[in-house]
Structure formats: structure tokens, C-alpha cells
Design a protein around this motif. Structure first.
Motif, PDB file in Angstrom:
ATOM      1  N   GLY A  85       0.826  -1.217   0.000  1.00  0.00           N
ATOM      2  CA  GLY A  85       0.000   0.000   0.000  1.00  0.00           C
ATOM      3  C   GLY A  85       0.850   1.253   0.000  1.00  0.00           C
ATOM      4  O   GLY A  85       2.005   1.244  -0.427  1.00  0.00           O
ATOM      5  N   PRO A  86       0.275   2.325   0.479  1.00  0.00           N
ATOM      6  CA  PRO A  86       1.025   3.573   0.557  1.00  0.00           C
ATOM      7  C   PRO A  86       2.150   3.459   1.570  1.00  0.00           C
ATOM      8  O   PRO A  86       2.169   2.538   2.387  1.00  0.00           O
ATOM      9  CB  PRO A  86      -0.030   4.586   1.013  1.00  0.00           C
ATOM     10  CG  PRO A  86      -1.053   3.778   1.740  1.00  0.00           C
ATOM     11  CD  PRO A  86      -1.079   2.431   1.079  1.00  0.00           C
ATOM     12  N   HIS A  87       3.074   4.414   1.485  1.00  0.00           N
ATOM     13  CA  HIS A  87       4.221   4.439   2.402  1.00  0.00           C
ATOM     14  C   HIS A  87       3.891   5.360   3.573  1.00  0.00           C
ATOM     15  O   HIS A  87       3.633   6.541   3.379  1.00  0.00           O
ATOM     16  CB  HIS A  87       5.459   4.936   1.642  1.00  0.00           C
ATOM     17  CG  HIS A  87       6.710   4.916   2.469  1.00  0.00           C
ATOM     18  ND1 HIS A  87       7.894   5.443   2.023  1.00  0.00           N
ATOM     19  CD2 HIS A  87       6.976   4.425   3.707  1.00  0.00           C
ATOM     20  CE1 HIS A  87       8.839   5.297   2.953  1.00  0.00           C
ATOM     21  NE2 HIS A  87       8.290   4.672   3.996  1.00  0.00           N
ATOM     22  N   VAL A  88       3.880   4.791   4.781  1.00  0.00           N
ATOM     23  CA  VAL A  88       3.579   5.610   5.959  1.00  0.00           C
ATOM     24  C   VAL A  88       4.813   5.694   6.858  1.00  0.00           C
ATOM     25  O   VAL A  88       5.602   4.747   6.955  1.00  0.00           O
ATOM     26  CB  VAL A  88       2.380   5.053   6.769  1.00  0.00           C
ATOM     27  CG1 VAL A  88       1.156   4.900   5.875  1.00  0.00           C
ATOM     28  CG2 VAL A  88       2.723   3.724   7.429  1.00  0.00           C
ATOM     29  N   LEU A  89       4.969   6.849   7.487  1.00  0.00           N
ATOM     30  CA  LEU A  89       6.027   7.029   8.501  1.00  0.00           C
ATOM     31  C   LEU A  89       5.342   7.068   9.857  1.00  0.00           C
ATOM     32  O   LEU A  89       4.553   7.994  10.122  1.00  0.00           O
ATOM     33  CB  LEU A  89       6.781   8.338   8.261  1.00  0.00           C
ATOM     34  CG  LEU A  89       7.758   8.736   9.392  1.00  0.00           C
ATOM     35  CD1 LEU A  89       8.969   7.802   9.418  1.00  0.00           C
ATOM     36  CD2 LEU A  89       8.216  10.195   9.228  1.00  0.00           C
ATOM     37  N   PHE A  90       5.641   6.091  10.704  1.00  0.00           N
ATOM     38  CA  PHE A  90       5.101   6.131  12.057  1.00  0.00           C
ATOM     39  C   PHE A  90       6.137   6.747  12.982  1.00  0.00           C
ATOM     40  O   PHE A  90       7.289   6.308  13.035  1.00  0.00           O
ATOM     41  CB  PHE A  90       4.736   4.730  12.551  1.00  0.00           C
ATOM     42  CG  PHE A  90       4.210   4.745  13.975  1.00  0.00           C
ATOM     43  CD1 PHE A  90       2.866   4.986  14.236  1.00  0.00           C
ATOM     44  CD2 PHE A  90       5.071   4.541  15.058  1.00  0.00           C
ATOM     45  CE1 PHE A  90       2.381   5.018  15.534  1.00  0.00           C
ATOM     46  CE2 PHE A  90       4.598   4.582  16.372  1.00  0.00           C
ATOM     47  CZ  PHE A  90       3.248   4.826  16.610  1.00  0.00           C
ATOM     48  N   TYR A  91       5.708   7.762  13.732  1.00  0.00           N
ATOM     49  CA  TYR A  91       6.617   8.398  14.697  1.00  0.00           C
ATOM     50  C   TYR A  91       6.131   8.118  16.122  1.00  0.00           C
ATOM     51  O   TYR A  91       4.930   8.207  16.418  1.00  0.00           O
ATOM     52  CB  TYR A  91       6.645   9.927  14.492  1.00  0.00           C
ATOM     53  CG  TYR A  91       7.227  10.658  15.683  1.00  0.00           C
ATOM     54  CD1 TYR A  91       8.600  10.917  15.778  1.00  0.00           C
ATOM     55  CD2 TYR A  91       6.413  11.057  16.749  1.00  0.00           C
ATOM     56  CE1 TYR A  91       9.129  11.563  16.899  1.00  0.00           C
ATOM     57  CE2 TYR A  91       6.934  11.696  17.871  1.00  0.00           C
ATOM     58  CZ  TYR A  91       8.300  11.939  17.948  1.00  0.00           C
ATOM     59  OH  TYR A  91       8.828  12.546  19.046  1.00  0.00           O
ATOM     60  N   GLY A  92       7.068   7.800  17.010  1.00  0.00           N
ATOM     61  CA  GLY A  92       6.774   7.666  18.436  1.00  0.00           C
ATOM     62  C   GLY A  92       8.015   8.041  19.223  1.00  0.00           C
ATOM     63  O   GLY A  92       9.065   8.342  18.645  1.00  0.00           O
TER      64      GLY A  92
END
Lengths: 472, 472
Positions: A85-92
Motif C-alpha cells: 500500500g502507501p508508504h507511511v512514517l510512524f513516529y513515536g
């Protein structure tokens, strides 16, 4: 849109896996919480490094290409996983607040436990339970459920975990600049925000921006006795009170010229989401001992809190402030001011306008000094009908059985950094509650938030994957 | 009026005696200054008693009927001497301020010395040199000169010396009440005020009155985060700033309704005395780093300082006042306010009017608390053409070769007590200078002030005696 249309067979399998393995997820959360990764205190530098290593190893074990990336401060964890799918950046962020005052904790802050209330509800107690170890783990555990059941992730996922969020994020912006190509994605996801209440999920679509600083007004060259000089000598406290009093009019409006330029009306879609809350403005104010909304006339309390800009005097001091009385005319008076911004208000322009407001009222024989609190941040407003946001709304509606609140919150600097440096919008979904005691003793995270948080991310990843495939 | 008409043969003899015995007068001043009669510190209670005893014995030796009168605090000295002229009550105080910070003294504060400047002028240095041991001794030494030469005093003289002036005069009013019959005279004399400059004597004919207190404005029941509550929650600092800002208008006038009722214009006689000073308002302001008079438009700097009432904010505080920034909306904000009063302004009415100003601007969900600084004092204005004042003016003109300034000063509570309890006006003649460092390290009194001060009182006593005889 019903649950069955959203939850494709793979999503269902991942949900079932997450449900069945909740205890294992909890144990991994506890393992992370046991690492005292307090970022402000150099004594815990090794613990920060240990937390980063633990997460990096775990993500490698999940099939990510993960690494610990050194910074001048605490390290980052960066991990990549392919997906259709799309490219997501998860930040934590894996760092936590200090634990002082330690006396007020019911137990060791780094020895997490599940407490059961009289009504049977369970809550995870310990430093980082909510902010942000519990929240970031809901996302990682959702990835794990997808991998364990479908063997892949529905999206291409990059994870960035910071270790300095609670100590000013000093290394973050340079790191984003230096690694922009590696970190750029279609959009970002963050799990560091609130739900509306234990039943109602929330997507944060607006963050008020911020600017502010300190003003010092100087009059006489030294403190004077008001018996000798009272009258002819300019009193800097009187002057500052006049300047600050005139910062708002009798209707609660900020009087700076052009202040409201670029502040948009709330969209009907968002307004509908707010109306659905049945928000009790009276109760909101009563809880803090108030009754009369003090913001701009013509706007209700939710608009005043979420959508309208404001000016607040956060501190003021000058002259004699001890016990008893001293008839002094002081040489100077001070105040700390902050502005919450909305729409396209420019933080620098607003502060400049405040400086101008002060200077216009400054007698020629007085002086003023300004100190800004550092670079301001512009407000963030996400379109409620964007693809990723619509996918997240649908997934949350399905999991929680009610519409997610499209809410607004205070400034989250990383969202501005992601927009300005990486050129991406951020979808903020969180499961924390206002009473989670973040930054305070006995921090907690509802077990329900954790369990349904994992399930929510399983659904969001699934929905994004489908949406992304559809869009591709 | 020339020197020779004023100085009758007896006055001349007393002046000559005072001149010839100045060293003895100085030695008696030093003996008094060596007693560390600090009234605020219980450790010096014995020293206070010793100073009182020393003065009482000395006055008995001079032919007064003197006694040390116990009070719940430090004792009073009361002394009576018969005389042909009017009956005058001389008030002074034998207690002194603490000496902190002791490091800043050039020598032991209780080991007085005469220092000689490069220009040959001499000054007496030590605690109490000016306030009030040096000043009260000018009067006693003048009585001595009269006794030594004429064998009598020109007036009937009662002396009251207090030991608590620097620590709140707690026992004074009860003592005046309890001993009113014994202390009542035709008028009072005080030597605890300033000259205009080293060449120009001063009679203080006006004292601005005073009222004041503290105001606390309360809004939310606890400190709030401005990110969550900024807008709808009332900010007590903003509220207080508005209230205090509106206390004065753009012309420097106090906006309380009726505030200026009963404030008289300066009389032509007094105005002429001020005009004769050639007062340099620019230099007065420049000395404290200012340039633009901040008082009421339409009044010059001397009028603003001496004749006009004013409102001053002496302190303000609220919210976060430390290093850095904290986005708090505090639960409360505070200020300390004082009003200098003129004419017949009533201190209680002015404070009530201020409370009303605040209450009118207080939202219904906020609260306010007031704390007054104790009973206020009304202004004192003496008629410049009264008999005793005219006698004192003539005597000072003769001694100094120029007209005495008819000046105004800050509140001197004992003058109000003498008026309200004993029903008497007070003639205030003093020889202190603004740079005498009273209440500060290295307190001093010009040797010229001391020597000509004694001579001035010799002349005033003579003039009062003559005036009294003429009137009798």
C-alpha cells in the motif's frame, strides 16, 4: 459502512491474533517500561540507549530493517518494512518524563503492574504506560498481528522512534534534515494523542500553533520610594498593566491589528463531529471552578478551545511581592505571554505585532526588552476528507462502534517538523485519556485503550492498504 | 525683617553659647549614638532602655521634670519645663534602624566619627546621625543654650521621645490616649524632616496621606494548561492587568469616581515659595533615568510630587515567573497598591472606591480578596500663615539668610496621631538632607546641619516666645 465491509478476511485474522496474544503484547510493553529511559537526566543515558536497542532488535525480529541511529543526544530507532500500500512514517518516542515527586507514586514507577478497579476495569500503571511507550506499542503490536497472520504488512511502513521528546527534541530537526530522503513517505502516523472519552476514539486534525516570549518594561534607573517619586515617576507596573490590559477588548478578542487574519471558520464536517459529542461546556468549566466562557464572544467553548487563537499572560512580576507592604516604584516589570495560533497565522508576525503593541504604548523615556521562547509554530489543520484520514475514520468507527471525534489539541512540534522538513501531513490517532497522569505520578493507560488501540491500528493499516491499492 | 530685629539680646546670647559649645553638643550626640537602640530587634531592648534613661537623666539635669515611661514595647521619655510663652510639645525618637548590611559600612555604625571631605566640609557618620538622634539633639541643645544664658526657656516645653518609631510605633497611639491631658499643648514641633538643600532650610507644611493594600483576583480553582484551557478559561492575570490598567487614564489621572474631590489647589504663598527654589524638574527626573513627568497632565513635577494624590502599584505577581516558559493559566494573581492622598480625601473612602473599581470589573465566576495595609492616614496641610509657622519661617530666614521652603513630604503617622488624639497641629522643621543615607549603611548628618540646626531652634524658641508673649 459496516464492520464487515471494512474488515477484510486478513484484517479479521490479524484482529483475532491481537486479541489472542494480548498478554504477550502486554509483557513486551512491560519490558519496555522497565527500562528507565528518562531523557532529561544524563544519569539515564544508558537506559535510553538500552530502550532504543530493545526496540531496534524487536523490529528486526519482526522483519523490519531496523537500526539504532546515533545523534548528539539520545539515539533514534529507524526501521523500514516493505508493503504493497502507501508508504507511511510512524513516529513515536521511547523516552519518558522524570518520576519526581517519587513519594507520590503508589509503587516503583519502573515496575509496571496491572491494577483492577472496583468496577472490574483494568489499567496499566507505571512511567510511560501512556506517554508514549503504551501508545507506540499499540502500533508495533498491530504490525506484529499482520505479520503473524498475513505474513506481510498492508502498507510500506517506516518507523522513527525518538529518545528526546521529553527533553526538547534537540536532535530531531537536524536528524530529519540529514535523513530526509530515507524518512519521506506519503504521510505520517503518530500515536501520542487523546481519545475523547473511554468510549469515543479521536483523530486530532487541528493543532493550534504557538508563539510567545517575555517582555520587560523599564522605567526609572533604580527602585524609587513612592512617597518621594509617586506621581511624576513612571511606574513600570502601571505601564505593563495598561499594555496587557489593552491586549484584549471587553468581548475577549485580541486587539492586535490583523490578529484574526487567516483564521478560518470550522468546516461543517468537523462541526458535525463536535456536535455529536454532546459536549457539556458548563461541566467543562465547572470542573475548574468557572462558569462564564472567557474567550471571544460569538464562539462556543469548543471553538474557543480548539479553533480560535488566543493570547494568554502566563506570568507577571514586578516590585515588592513579599509579606507586608513596601511603597516602592520599581525600576522594571515583567510578563510572560503566549499566543495560541490557528489557520495560517504566522507566529513571527503575531509576535512582531505584540512587540509593536508594546512599543506604541511605551513612553519615550522608558525601554523594553523582549525575549522570545524560541521559534514559534504555525497551526496545523488537516482536511477532514483526505484519503488517509477517511481510512482512519472508517477503521475507528468500525472498532469503537461510534464516530471518531475530529478534535483539536495543543502544539505537537514534531508534526510541524514533519510538515516543514519532510513535506508530509500527519494523521494523529491516540488512545490516551485526559486522566492518564502523563508527566505526573501514577501514570496509567487503560487496558482497554491498549487492547482496542492495537485492534484500531490493525484496522487502520488494513484500511490504508486497501485505500492505497485502490488509489494506486 | 533683618537678623538684628529677630535676634533679641537673649537669643543672641543663646546663639553665641551654642556656637562656643558645639564640641560639647557633639560629644553628647556621640554618647547617644554609641547606644545601639535598634528597636526592631529584641536583642537591643536593653540598649533602647539605656538610651531612654540617658535622655531622661540629661533632661532632668537641664531642669526638666523628666521620666522614663514604660509601655508594652520600648519606653517613652516624657519631660516638662515651664516657660512664659506658648506651650509646645516637641516629639522625637531615640530608636534607630537596623544596620544590615553591616559589610557596607565604612566603620562600626555605633562608633560615630566626624569625616572631613576634600572640600573641607564635615559630616557626622554613624547610625542615628540624622534619623533621629542628630535631629532631636539639635532641639535639646537649643534648650540647653537658652537655659545656660537666659536661665529659662522662652516657651513652656514638653518633650516626648519615642523608642518604637522604626518598628511601627505600636505603643504610641495608646500612650497618647492614656496621657492626653499631660501631653496636650498649643502645637507640636518635630525635627525629623528634610532641608531643601545644604543652603535652604525647609518647613514641611503638607504630608500626603496614605491608604493601600493588596488585591488577589481568583479565577480557575487550580492552575490550568493554556493549551487545553486557553480561550474559554478566565485568566486572572489578564483580568488584574485590565483592572489596574484602567486605574489611570492616558493623562495620568486616577479614574476612580470622585477621587479628586477635596483636593485643593496650592495656595499662592506656598506656590511662591516653590517658585523661589528654581527647581529643575528635568534634573530631578534625569537623576532617576527619566525625562517625561508621568503624573497628571496640567500639573508640574513639584505639584505632582507634593500636592496631588496618586495611585501606585507597588508590586504584582502571578503565574510562572521563573526561568524559561510554562504555558500556565494561574488560579490567581496579586497586586499591592498604595494611594497618596491630599486635601480632605478620606483614606477609607478611597480604598472602598478602589475595591468597587475591582468588583465592577470582576466576572461573576471569579472572586477577589482584599487586604488593607492597616488604617490609612489623611493628608495634613498646615496654613502657611499660622502664628507658630510664621515665627518658625522668620527664625529660619534669619539663620540661613534665605526663605525656607514650604515643602511637602510623605506620610509621617505621628503627625496624624497628634492631630487626631491631641487635637494639635505640628510644625515640622528638619535639617536632614536627601543623601543622608537614613535607613542605609553609612548614615550621616552634615556638621553644618547640626550646628545651624541648634542655632535655628534657638531662634525658633525665641521667636515663639516673643510671639506667644505678644499674643498673651
Amino acid at each position: 459502512m459496516t464492520d464487515s465491509t471494512l474488515a477484510a478476511p486478513t484484517t479479521d485474522s490479524a484482529l483475532a491474533y491481537a486479541e489472542a496474544h494480548l498478554d504477550d503484547s502486554l509483557e513486551r510493553l512491560f519490558a519496555l517500561m522497565r527500562v528507565p529511559s528518562v531523557s532529561t537526566d544524563p544519569a539515564y543515558a544508558e537506559a535510553c540507549a538500552k530502550a532504543a536497542a530493545l526496540l531496534s532488535e524487536e523490529l528486526n525480529g519482526l522483519g523490519f530493517q531496523a537500526r539504532v541511529a546515533a545523534t548528539p543526544g539520545h539515539p533514534m530507532v529507524v526501521a523500514h518494512h516493505e508493503g504493497p500500500g502507501p508508504h507511511v512514517l510512524f513516529y513515536g518516542h521511547y523516552d519518558v518524563q522524570p518520576v519526581d515527586p517519587i513519594d507520590l507514586w503508589r509503587r516503583d514507577p519502573f515496575d509496571p503492574v496491572i491494577e483492577t478497579r472496583a468496577d472490574g476495569s483494568k489499567t496499566i500503571v507505571g512511567r510511560g504506560a501512556s506517554d508514549d511507550k503504551g501508545q507506540l506499542r499499540t502500533f508495533i503490536e498491530a504490525c506484529r498481528a499482520w505479520k503473524a497472520t498475513a505474513g506481510h504488512l498492508p502498507c510500506r511502513v517506516t518507523i522513527l522512534l525518538e529518545g528526546e521528546e521529553e527533553s526538547g527534541s534537540t536532535s530531531l530537526e537536524p536528524f530529519l534534515h540529514d535523513n530526509a530522503e530515507e524518512l519521506k513517505a506519503d504521510f505520517a502516523l503518530i500515536c501520542d494523542t487523546l481519545m475523547w472519552d473511554t468510549e469515543t476514539p479521536g483523530i486530532t486534525i487541528g493543532l493550534r500553533g504557538m508563539t510567545g516570549g517575555q517582555v520587560t518594561v523599564r522605567g526609572p534607573s533604580r527602585d524609587l520610594h513612592s512617597g518621594l517619586y509617586g506621581g511624576p515617576a513612571r511606574n513600570p507596573i502601571q505601564l505593563l498593566a495598561t499594555m496587557l490590559g489593552e491586549l484584549k477588548d471587553g468581548e475577549g478578542r485580541v486587539t492586535l491589528p490583523g490578529f484574526y487574519d487567516g483564521v478560518p471558520a470550522v468546516s461543517p464536517d468537523v462541526r458535525a463531529s463536535w456536535d455529536a459529542l454532546g459536549f457539556d461546556a458548563g461541566a467543562f468549566l465547572r470542573e475548574v471552578g468557572l462558569r462564564i466562557p472567557a474567550g471571544e464572544a460569538g464562539y462556543d467553548v469548543l471553538e474557543q478551545s480548539w479553533a480560535r487563537p488566543t493570547a494568554e499572560i502566563n506570568g507577571i512580576w514586578g516590585g515588592y511581592t513579599g509579606e507586608g507592604f513596601k511603597t516602592v516604584i520599581p525600576a522594571e516589570a515583567h510578563a510572560k505571554i503566549s499566543f495560541r495560533l490557528a489557520g495560517t497565522q504566522d507566529p513571527d508576525a503575531v509576535w512582531a505585532s505584540f512587540e509593536n503593541h508594546v512599543r506604541e504604548r511605551l513612553p519615550a523615556d522608558c525601554s523594553v526588552e523582549f525575549l522570545t521562547r524560541g521559534p514559534g509554530s504555525q497551526a496545523i489543520t488537516l482536511a477532514s476528507d483526505s484519503g488517509p484520514l477517511s481510512a482512519a475514520r472508517g477503521a475507528l468507527d468500525a472498532e469503537w462502534g461510534r464516530s471518531a471525534l475530529l478534535g483539536c489539541g495543543g502544539s505537537i512540534p514534531v508534526v510541524n517538523s514533519i510538515r516543514s522538513i519532510l513535506g508530509m501531513d500527519t494523521v494523529m490517532v491516540g488512545f490516551a485519556l485526559p486522566d492518564d497522569n502523563i508527566h505526573s505520578p501514577n501514570e496509567k493507560y487503560e487496558l482497554k485503550s491498549f487492547a482496542k488501540g492495537i485492534r484500531s491500528w490493525v484496522r487502520i493499516l488494513g484500511a490504508l492498504g486497501t485505500a492505497g491499492e485502490g488509489a494506486a
